[in-house]
Design an enzyme around this catalytic site. Structure first.
Site, PDB file in Angstrom:
ATOM      1  N   SER A  16       0.828  -1.218   0.000  1.00 17.91           N
ATOM      2  CA  SER A  16       0.000   0.000   0.000  1.00 17.91           C
ATOM      3  C   SER A  16       0.860   1.266   0.000  1.00 17.91           C
ATOM      4  O   SER A  16       1.890   1.340   0.671  1.00 17.91           O
ATOM      5  CB  SER A  16      -0.888  -0.003   1.255  1.00 17.91           C
ATOM      6  OG  SER A  16      -1.509   1.255   1.389  1.00 17.91           O
ATOM      7  N   LEU A  17       0.393   2.272  -0.754  1.00 17.98           N
ATOM      8  CA  LEU A  17       1.100   3.555  -0.808  1.00 17.98           C
ATOM      9  C   LEU A  17       0.618   4.499   0.299  1.00 17.98           C
ATOM     10  O   LEU A  17       1.155   5.590   0.480  1.00 17.98           O
ATOM     11  CB  LEU A  17       0.873   4.218  -2.173  1.00 17.98           C
ATOM     12  CG  LEU A  17       1.327   3.405  -3.392  1.00 17.98           C
ATOM     13  CD1 LEU A  17       0.973   4.148  -4.685  1.00 17.98           C
ATOM     14  CD2 LEU A  17       2.827   3.128  -3.335  1.00 17.98           C
ATOM     15  N   THR A  18      -0.405   4.061   1.047  1.00 13.67           N
ATOM     16  CA  THR A  18      -1.002   4.936   2.065  1.00 13.67           C
ATOM     17  C   THR A  18      -0.012   5.345   3.165  1.00 13.67           C
ATOM     18  O   THR A  18       0.032   6.524   3.536  1.00 13.67           O
ATOM     19  CB  THR A  18      -2.257   4.270   2.666  1.00 13.67           C
ATOM     20  OG1 THR A  18      -3.153   3.997   1.591  1.00 13.67           O
ATOM     21  CG2 THR A  18      -2.951   5.168   3.660  1.00 13.67           C
ATOM     22  N   THR A  68      -9.528  -1.513   5.469  1.00 15.01           N
ATOM     23  CA  THR A  68      -9.827  -1.768   4.062  1.00 15.01           C
ATOM     24  C   THR A  68     -10.321  -3.194   3.869  1.00 15.01           C
ATOM     25  O   THR A  68     -10.613  -3.893   4.855  1.00 15.01           O
ATOM     26  CB  THR A  68      -8.609  -1.402   3.171  1.00 15.01           C
ATOM     27  OG1 THR A  68      -9.025  -1.454   1.799  1.00 15.01           O
ATOM     28  CG2 THR A  68      -7.412  -2.319   3.368  1.00 15.01           C
ATOM     29  N   LYS A  72     -14.475  -3.472   5.744  1.00 16.11           N
ATOM     30  CA  LYS A  72     -15.171  -2.172   5.795  1.00 16.11           C
ATOM     31  C   LYS A  72     -16.608  -2.265   6.302  1.00 16.11           C
ATOM     32  O   LYS A  72     -17.154  -1.287   6.792  1.00 16.11           O
ATOM     33  CB  LYS A  72     -15.148  -1.500   4.420  1.00 16.11           C
ATOM     34  CG  LYS A  72     -13.784  -0.958   4.030  1.00 16.11           C
ATOM     35  CD  LYS A  72     -13.853  -0.225   2.693  1.00 16.11           C
ATOM     36  CE  LYS A  72     -12.463   0.219   2.261  1.00 16.11           C
ATOM     37  NZ  LYS A  72     -12.495   0.941   0.976  1.00 16.11           N
ATOM     38  N   ASP A 108     -13.582   7.462   1.821  1.00 17.47           N
ATOM     39  CA  ASP A 108     -13.523   7.125   0.387  1.00 17.47           C
ATOM     40  C   ASP A 108     -14.385   8.095  -0.419  1.00 17.47           C
ATOM     41  O   ASP A 108     -13.968   8.607  -1.452  1.00 17.47           O
ATOM     42  CB  ASP A 108     -14.017   5.690   0.146  1.00 17.47           C
ATOM     43  CG  ASP A 108     -12.997   4.648   0.583  1.00 17.47           C
ATOM     44  OD1 ASP A 108     -11.784   4.928   0.500  1.00 17.47           O
ATOM     45  OD2 ASP A 108     -13.414   3.557   1.015  1.00 17.47           O
ATOM     46  N   GLY A 134     -20.076  -1.580  -6.758  1.00 17.65           N
ATOM     47  CA  GLY A 134     -19.564  -2.301  -5.586  1.00 17.65           C
ATOM     48  C   GLY A 134     -19.132  -1.305  -4.515  1.00 17.65           C
ATOM     49  O   GLY A 134     -19.743  -0.241  -4.359  1.00 17.65           O
ATOM     50  N   ALA A 136     -16.318   0.654  -4.151  1.00 16.71           N
ATOM     51  CA  ALA A 136     -15.873   1.962  -4.638  1.00 16.71           C
ATOM     52  C   ALA A 136     -17.041   2.715  -5.257  1.00 16.71           C
ATOM     53  O   ALA A 136     -17.181   3.928  -5.077  1.00 16.71           O
ATOM     54  CB  ALA A 136     -14.745   1.791  -5.659  1.00 16.71           C
ATOM     55  N   GLY A 249      -7.728   7.732 -11.086  1.00 20.94           N
ATOM     56  CA  GLY A 249      -8.053   7.217  -9.757  1.00 20.94           C
ATOM     57  C   GLY A 249      -7.128   7.707  -8.650  1.00 20.94           C
ATOM     58  O   GLY A 249      -7.441   7.555  -7.463  1.00 20.94           O
TER      59      GLY A 249
HETATM   60  P1  NAD Z   1     -16.134  -4.508  -5.973  1.00 18.91           P
HETATM   61  O1  NAD Z   1     -15.841  -5.912  -6.349  1.00 18.91           O
HETATM   62  O2  NAD Z   1     -16.743  -4.196  -4.657  1.00 18.91           O
HETATM   63  O3  NAD Z   1     -17.106  -3.870  -7.089  1.00 18.91           O
HETATM   64  C1  NAD Z   1     -16.871  -3.943  -8.472  1.00 18.91           C
HETATM   65  C2  NAD Z   1     -18.230  -3.892  -9.199  1.00 18.91           C
HETATM   66  O4  NAD Z   1     -18.004  -3.787 -10.599  1.00 18.91           O
HETATM   67  C3  NAD Z   1     -19.083  -5.145  -8.980  1.00 18.91           C
HETATM   68  O5  NAD Z   1     -20.388  -4.761  -8.610  1.00 18.91           O
HETATM   69  C4  NAD Z   1     -19.057  -5.847 -10.347  1.00 18.91           C
HETATM   70  O6  NAD Z   1     -20.246  -6.571 -10.618  1.00 18.91           O
HETATM   71  C5  NAD Z   1     -18.899  -4.670 -11.278  1.00 18.91           C
HETATM   72  N1  NAD Z   1     -18.291  -4.982 -12.573  1.00 18.91           N
HETATM   73  C6  NAD Z   1     -17.186  -5.726 -12.807  1.00 18.91           C
HETATM   74  N2  NAD Z   1     -16.912  -5.724 -14.131  1.00 18.91           N
HETATM   75  C7  NAD Z   1     -17.850  -4.959 -14.732  1.00 18.91           C
HETATM   76  C8  NAD Z   1     -18.086  -4.556 -16.078  1.00 18.91           C
HETATM   77  N3  NAD Z   1     -17.295  -4.949 -17.076  1.00 18.91           N
HETATM   78  N4  NAD Z   1     -19.139  -3.755 -16.334  1.00 18.91           N
HETATM   79  C9  NAD Z   1     -19.968  -3.349 -15.341  1.00 18.91           C
HETATM   80  N5  NAD Z   1     -19.786  -3.693 -14.034  1.00 18.91           N
HETATM   81  C10 NAD Z   1     -18.734  -4.483 -13.740  1.00 18.91           C
HETATM   82  O7  NAD Z   1     -14.765  -3.734  -6.172  1.00 18.91           O
HETATM   83  P2  NAD Z   1     -14.410  -2.295  -5.559  1.00 18.91           P
HETATM   84  O8  NAD Z   1     -13.895  -2.442  -4.183  1.00 18.91           O
HETATM   85  O9  NAD Z   1     -15.556  -1.390  -5.809  1.00 18.91           O
HETATM   86  O10 NAD Z   1     -13.150  -1.879  -6.455  1.00 18.91           O
HETATM   87  C11 NAD Z   1     -13.287  -1.511  -7.818  1.00 18.91           C
HETATM   88  C12 NAD Z   1     -12.025  -0.776  -8.256  1.00 18.91           C
HETATM   89  O11 NAD Z   1     -11.929   0.442  -7.536  1.00 18.91           O
HETATM   90  C13 NAD Z   1     -10.725  -1.534  -7.970  1.00 18.91           C
HETATM   91  O12 NAD Z   1      -9.894  -1.400  -9.089  1.00 18.91           O
HETATM   92  C14 NAD Z   1     -10.124  -0.782  -6.804  1.00 18.91           C
HETATM   93  O13 NAD Z   1      -8.707  -0.821  -6.802  1.00 18.91           O
HETATM   94  C15 NAD Z   1     -10.602   0.620  -7.093  1.00 18.91           C
HETATM   95  N6  NAD Z   1     -10.643   1.486  -5.901  1.00 18.91           N
HETATM   96  C16 NAD Z   1     -10.016   2.697  -5.993  1.00 18.91           C
HETATM   97  C17 NAD Z   1     -10.028   3.554  -4.920  1.00 18.91           C
HETATM   98  C18 NAD Z   1      -9.315   4.876  -5.027  1.00 18.91           C
HETATM   99  O14 NAD Z   1      -9.066   5.509  -3.991  1.00 18.91           O
HETATM  100  N7  NAD Z   1      -8.992   5.350  -6.223  1.00 18.91           N
HETATM  101  C19 NAD Z   1     -10.703   3.209  -3.750  1.00 18.91           C
HETATM  102  C20 NAD Z   1     -11.363   1.978  -3.684  1.00 18.91           C
HETATM  103  C21 NAD Z   1     -11.317   1.117  -4.783  1.00 18.91           C
END
Ligand code: NAD
Length: 281
Positions: A16-18, A68, A72, A108, A134, A136, A249
């Site tokens: 993690s970079l945090t 995380t 969560k 978040d 999901g 995020a 992101g």
């Molecule tokens: P998650 O598994 O909780 O949710 C992902 C969702 O995307 C699911 O509901 C899934 O059904 C849907 N999905 C997958 N492929 C799809 C597609 N092709 N079309 C439509 N829907 C699709 O995952 P998450 O925790 O929400 O993480 C998602 C991304 O967000 C990850 O890459 C994570 O690293 C990134 N993230 C970034 C930050 C940030 O600070 N920038 C914070 C949290 C998560």
């Protein structure tokens, strides 16, 4: 000078970079601040040990703990008090030890909100499509509506997830339209949107690809990606090449860390300095 000991609990977080983000900015702020990673896998502890780990952390003098995946939601039942936004989101990524009390926050959504304000201050908010509902996606939807989006159209490969998130958001934002799209409706929705937020894992190193056809975007529509490893996802690269305003992101990742640091210390971190440091990591 008070000393801040802070940690991160989750699975697979050793890279993690945090910690680097928090410690570098805290040093700039003149704070005595240490950030430790407590990886459940490395420690050989199950997520169900979270309550015990928080009690141990409090006894050891920690000021706060970031939380995380996969904890969560688990943490919701372990805190004494929930910040109202975290209660609405049903997810906590920061626990502050306030005397004997555990207070849960969600930074978040703040991270995405503040990143959008800083990175795309003129983003049109009338009509926005979000793909991915999901963890995020819940944070970005809440942030978009908090920022003032009038019509938010939610899509997910799993239609039920889009419906569930829309139903969860509506009561908190009366007067706004929060719509769950069906898969077949996505293309038309993208063509009509002023902005599109991508919140699925597509575009990560091990999940290559783009979740929608960038050529459908209206001229000038903005595009935001939550994926930040890599910072330049295929989506960001393709959208920028077509001259769409983009937000990668990294903005959300930095915004989340900045909001956490502010709540933990009660002082004001320099967001742009954190941004520059993050991009140099
Ligand atoms: P998650 O598994 O909780 O949710 C992902 C969702 O995307 C699911 O509901 C899934 O059904 C849907 N999905 C997958 N492929 C799809 C597609 N092709 N079309 C439509 N829907 C699709 O995952 P998450 O925790 O929400 O993480 C998602 C991304 O967000 C990850 O890459 C994570 O690293 C990134 N993230 C970034 C930050 C940030 O600070 N920038 C914070 C949290 C998560």
């Amino acid at each position: 000078m008070s000393r801040f000991l802070v940690g991160l609990i989750g699975e697979g977080i050793t890279a993690s970079l945090t910690p680097a983000m928090h410690e570098a900015e805290a040093a700039e702020m003149g704070l005595d601040y240490e950030y430790r990673v407590l990886d459940l896998i490395e420690l050989g502890r199950p997520a169900t040990d979270l309550g015990a780990m928080l009690a141990e952390a409090r006894a050891a003098g920690y000021a706060a703990m970031n939380i995380t995946h996969p904890c969560k939601q688990l943490v919701l039942d372990l805190v004494d008090e929930l910040d109202p936004d975290a209660a609405h989101l049903r997810a906590v990524n920061l626990v502050v030890f306030d005397g004997g009390r555990l207070v849960g926050y969600n930074t978040d959504w703040m991270g995405f909100h503040d990143g959008l304000v800083a990175g795309l201050p003129d983003a049109g908010l009338d009509r926005v499509v979000q793909i991915g509902c999901g963890g995020a996606g819940a944070a970005t939807a809440y942030a978009l509506l908090s920022r003032g989006v009038l019509r938010l159209e939610l899509a997910d490969v799993d239609d039920a997830r889009a419906r569930e998130l829309a139903a969860r958001m509506r009561p908190h934002f009366p007067g706004r339209e929060v719509i769950a799209l069906r898969g077949g409706d996505l293309d038309d929705a993208i063509s009509a949107a002023g902005g599109v937020v991508h919140a699925t894992p597509l575009g990560m190193l091990h999940h290559p690809g783009v979740a929608f056809d960038v050529e459908l975007l209206r001229p000038g529509a903005w595009v935001s990606d939550v994926v930040y490893r890599p910072l330049e996802t295929e989506l960001i690269r393709r959208a920028a090449a077509r001259r769409h305003p983009v937000l990668d992101g990294g903005r959300m990742a930095v915004g989340q860390a900045c909001a956490s640091l502010r709540i933990i210390t009660g002082a004001a971190p320099d967001r742009e300095r954190m941004e520059r440091h993050f991009r140099a990591l």
